[in-house]
Design an enzyme around this catalytic site. Sequence first.
Site, PDB file in Angstrom:
ATOM      1  N   HIS A  77     -12.658   7.571 -26.218  1.00  0.00           N
ATOM      2  CA  HIS A  77     -11.246   7.969 -26.219  1.00  0.00           C
ATOM      3  C   HIS A  77     -10.425   6.855 -25.585  1.00  0.00           C
ATOM      4  O   HIS A  77     -10.870   6.197 -24.647  1.00  0.00           O
ATOM      5  CB  HIS A  77     -11.050   9.261 -25.418  1.00  0.00           C
TER       6      HIS A  77
ATOM      7  N   ASP B  30     -12.998  16.175 -30.688  1.00  0.00           N
ATOM      8  CA  ASP B  30     -13.500  16.348 -32.060  1.00  0.00           C
ATOM      9  C   ASP B  30     -14.999  16.566 -32.143  1.00  0.00           C
ATOM     10  O   ASP B  30     -15.525  16.850 -33.215  1.00  0.00           O
ATOM     11  CB  ASP B  30     -13.126  15.108 -32.882  1.00  0.00           C
TER      12      ASP B  30
HETATM   13  C1  SDX Z   1      -8.530  11.811 -31.170  1.00  0.00           C
HETATM   14  O1  SDX Z   1      -5.214   9.362 -28.456  1.00  0.00           O
HETATM   15  C2  SDX Z   1      -5.444  10.618 -28.431  1.00  0.00           C
HETATM   16  O2  SDX Z   1      -5.053  11.339 -27.525  1.00  0.00           O
HETATM   17  C3  SDX Z   1      -6.236  11.135 -29.645  1.00  0.00           C
HETATM   18  C4  SDX Z   1      -6.701  12.591 -29.596  1.00  0.00           C
HETATM   19  C5  SDX Z   1      -5.537  13.544 -29.635  1.00  0.00           C
HETATM   20  O3  SDX Z   1      -5.689  14.682 -29.147  1.00  0.00           O
HETATM   21  O4  SDX Z   1      -4.504  13.193 -30.270  1.00  0.00           O
HETATM   22  O5  SDX Z   1      -7.436  12.823 -28.410  1.00  0.00           O
HETATM   23  C6  SDX Z   1      -7.596  12.926 -30.800  1.00  0.00           C
HETATM   24  O6  SDX Z   1      -8.200  11.013 -31.995  1.00  0.00           O
HETATM   25  C7  SDX Z   1      -9.836  11.709 -30.445  1.00  0.00           C
HETATM   26  C8  SDX Z   1     -10.656  10.442 -30.868  1.00  0.00           C
HETATM   27  C9  SDX Z   1     -11.380  10.780 -32.169  1.00  0.00           C
HETATM   28  N1  SDX Z   1     -12.037   9.572 -32.728  1.00  0.00           N
HETATM   29  C10 SDX Z   1     -13.367   9.418 -32.712  1.00  0.00           C
HETATM   30  O7  SDX Z   1     -14.148  10.221 -32.212  1.00  0.00           O
HETATM   31  C11 SDX Z   1     -13.850   8.165 -33.440  1.00  0.00           C
HETATM   32  C12 SDX Z   1     -14.914   7.448 -32.601  1.00  0.00           C
HETATM   33  N2  SDX Z   1     -14.252   6.881 -31.418  1.00  0.00           N
HETATM   34  C13 SDX Z   1     -13.831   5.502 -31.477  1.00  0.00           C
HETATM   35  O8  SDX Z   1     -13.470   5.034 -32.720  1.00  0.00           O
HETATM   36  C14 SDX Z   1     -12.970   5.076 -30.282  1.00  0.00           C
HETATM   37  O9  SDX Z   1     -13.597   5.533 -29.160  1.00  0.00           O
HETATM   38  C15 SDX Z   1     -11.514   5.476 -30.247  1.00  0.00           C
HETATM   39  C16 SDX Z   1     -10.800   5.106 -31.507  1.00  0.00           C
HETATM   40  C17 SDX Z   1     -11.362   6.942 -30.020  1.00  0.00           C
HETATM   41  C18 SDX Z   1     -10.873   4.740 -29.061  1.00  0.00           C
HETATM   42  O10 SDX Z   1     -10.897   3.396 -29.379  1.00  0.00           O
HETATM   43  P1  SDX Z   1     -10.327   2.288 -28.358  1.00  0.00           P
HETATM   44  O11 SDX Z   1      -9.662   2.929 -27.185  1.00  0.00           O
HETATM   45  O12 SDX Z   1      -9.538   1.309 -29.157  1.00  0.00           O
HETATM   46  O13 SDX Z   1     -11.621   1.662 -27.771  1.00  0.00           O
HETATM   47  P2  SDX Z   1     -12.381   0.431 -28.401  1.00  0.00           P
HETATM   48  O14 SDX Z   1     -12.501   0.630 -29.879  1.00  0.00           O
HETATM   49  O15 SDX Z   1     -11.735  -0.810 -27.880  1.00  0.00           O
HETATM   50  O16 SDX Z   1     -13.826   0.627 -27.761  1.00  0.00           O
HETATM   51  C19 SDX Z   1     -14.171   0.050 -26.499  1.00  0.00           C
HETATM   52  C20 SDX Z   1     -15.666  -0.275 -26.631  1.00  0.00           C
HETATM   53  C21 SDX Z   1     -15.967  -1.166 -27.840  1.00  0.00           C
HETATM   54  O17 SDX Z   1     -17.167  -1.871 -27.548  1.00  0.00           O
HETATM   55  P3  SDX Z   1     -17.026  -3.393 -26.929  1.00  0.00           P
HETATM   56  O18 SDX Z   1     -16.165  -4.172 -27.900  1.00  0.00           O
HETATM   57  O19 SDX Z   1     -16.386  -3.210 -25.544  1.00  0.00           O
HETATM   58  O20 SDX Z   1     -18.459  -3.881 -26.850  1.00  0.00           O
HETATM   59  O21 SDX Z   1     -16.407   0.943 -26.856  1.00  0.00           O
HETATM   60  C22 SDX Z   1     -17.052   0.884 -28.136  1.00  0.00           C
HETATM   61  C23 SDX Z   1     -16.311  -0.174 -28.929  1.00  0.00           C
HETATM   62  O22 SDX Z   1     -17.179  -0.734 -29.935  1.00  0.00           O
HETATM   63  N3  SDX Z   1     -16.884   2.208 -28.738  1.00  0.00           N
HETATM   64  C24 SDX Z   1     -17.839   2.854 -29.416  1.00  0.00           C
HETATM   65  C25 SDX Z   1     -17.271   4.102 -29.744  1.00  0.00           C
HETATM   66  N4  SDX Z   1     -16.015   4.166 -29.270  1.00  0.00           N
HETATM   67  C26 SDX Z   1     -15.780   2.998 -28.646  1.00  0.00           C
HETATM   68  N5  SDX Z   1     -19.100   2.506 -29.783  1.00  0.00           N
HETATM   69  C27 SDX Z   1     -19.797   3.421 -30.494  1.00  0.00           C
HETATM   70  N6  SDX Z   1     -19.320   4.649 -30.833  1.00  0.00           N
HETATM   71  C28 SDX Z   1     -18.070   5.016 -30.480  1.00  0.00           C
HETATM   72  N7  SDX Z   1     -17.584   6.215 -30.829  1.00  0.00           N
END
Ligand code: SDX
Length: 428
Positions: free
Chosen positions: A307, A364
Amino acid sequence: MSKTATLEINGQKHEFPLITGTENEVAIDIKTLRGATGGVTTIDPGYKNTGSCESGITFLNGEEGILRYRGYAIEDLADKADFLEVAYLLIFGELPTKVELEKFHADIKEESVVDDDIKKILDAFPKAAHPMGVLSSLTSALTAFNPSSVNVDSEEDMYKTVVKIMGKFPVLVAWAMRKKSGLPLNYGDDSLGYVENILKMMFGKPNGEYTQNKILVNALDKLLILHADHEQNCSTSTVRIVGSSHAGLFASLSAGISALWGPLHGGANQAVLEMLEAIKEDGGDTKKFMAKAKDKADPFRLMGFGHRVYKNFDPRAKIIKVAADEVLSDLGIEDPVLDIAKGLASEALSDEYFVKRKLYPNVDFYSGIIYRAMGIPVEMFTVMFALGRLPGWIAQWKEMRARKEPIGRPRQIYIGENHREFKTIDNR
Ligand code: SDX
């Protein structure tokens, strides 16, 4: 805490005010930055460090896993309020009295009929159309049938537009679902409660009485409350920026629905179920999928995990996890996918990659398990998220317009070609 922040650029110091919110969050107010520095701006892809507004609607503390709507803890609201009460709280700022709530519901029922010509637009969609695309289109189309909803300069106009969309949106949600299942469209029964009627519109059959199941009503009511608002997330920011051009509320909501559709945002609840099903089909080998999620060369992510704000457990996920257990046991359903989800969560919560990145289950991760137990098709999961988020989007749009926020128009840093002379086609 000092009252200003000092920025030094090319040996020149610039002071900018610090603003502090009611929960002691601090921001640098850079409204004068470009003018004071001869054109220097900031850049922050994904706005990870940038506030877009001051808001009094929802407070999140990602480090401590706190979520409050208008100061009330999400745990209390999920446990003691109903969805229409929470919608009223988000939109108007206070929990309603019994009389206020009854009037709100009565006014919504008055406006819950949709122009029959909307059915012609729905008919034009193929059955295979994703319901989020249908919902976004029909929501935008509402403007054509309710032109007075565009100019909401008075409180009275705003109230009329609020009850219109609170009445018509659940109908569009139910019709989008019934379009896919080939069931005739209906309006349910407005002698029922708000959430009861949503269930009747979604599941009622033309050849028999729909019997309400209290377990399903309570589960849906709680899920809608938990999804109702979440400060400046992607879809809410979309609703605000579209509304900042003075586009109408329905057009702004339609844009927000499209933003929510993405699998990184609201579309994750559908992606989680598809992921869990894939793991089940693959023999339940969660370790293989964990390895894929950690492999940078693999685009696979553990959907429902991580998140932008919560670097601790998403408080909504905690509540939904308990509710999922209750609903499945109350309904006497054994869903192996829930066991896979629990196994995945406990593995991830002790895995160095996830722990280091503070990746926890989000809203989710478990919600789809309840939707499925309720008989809601997986392609409708994100539509259910939109149904819950509707009052939050309305509240945020209303606040943005009431505060007369300027049109949203970010700057950029240009990295393209410098000026070059035009060449006629014969000389290229
Ligand atoms: C919602 O914003 C809100 O409030 C949203 C929400 C709402 O109520 O409106 O809460 C609803 O959208 C919840 C999120 C639902 N999405 C997912 O579950 C999809 C999977 N999650 C990711 O795509 C990710 O965690 C996000 C999109 C939710 C957040 O992305 P960020 O903040 O841009 O973080 P990032 O992509 O920069 O990740 C940081 C690190 C990265 O690794 P490094 O580059 O540091 O090595 O964490 C890793 C990412 O690769 N990472 C994951 C991961 N999420 C982040 N690795 C594997 N699986 C994951 N799910």
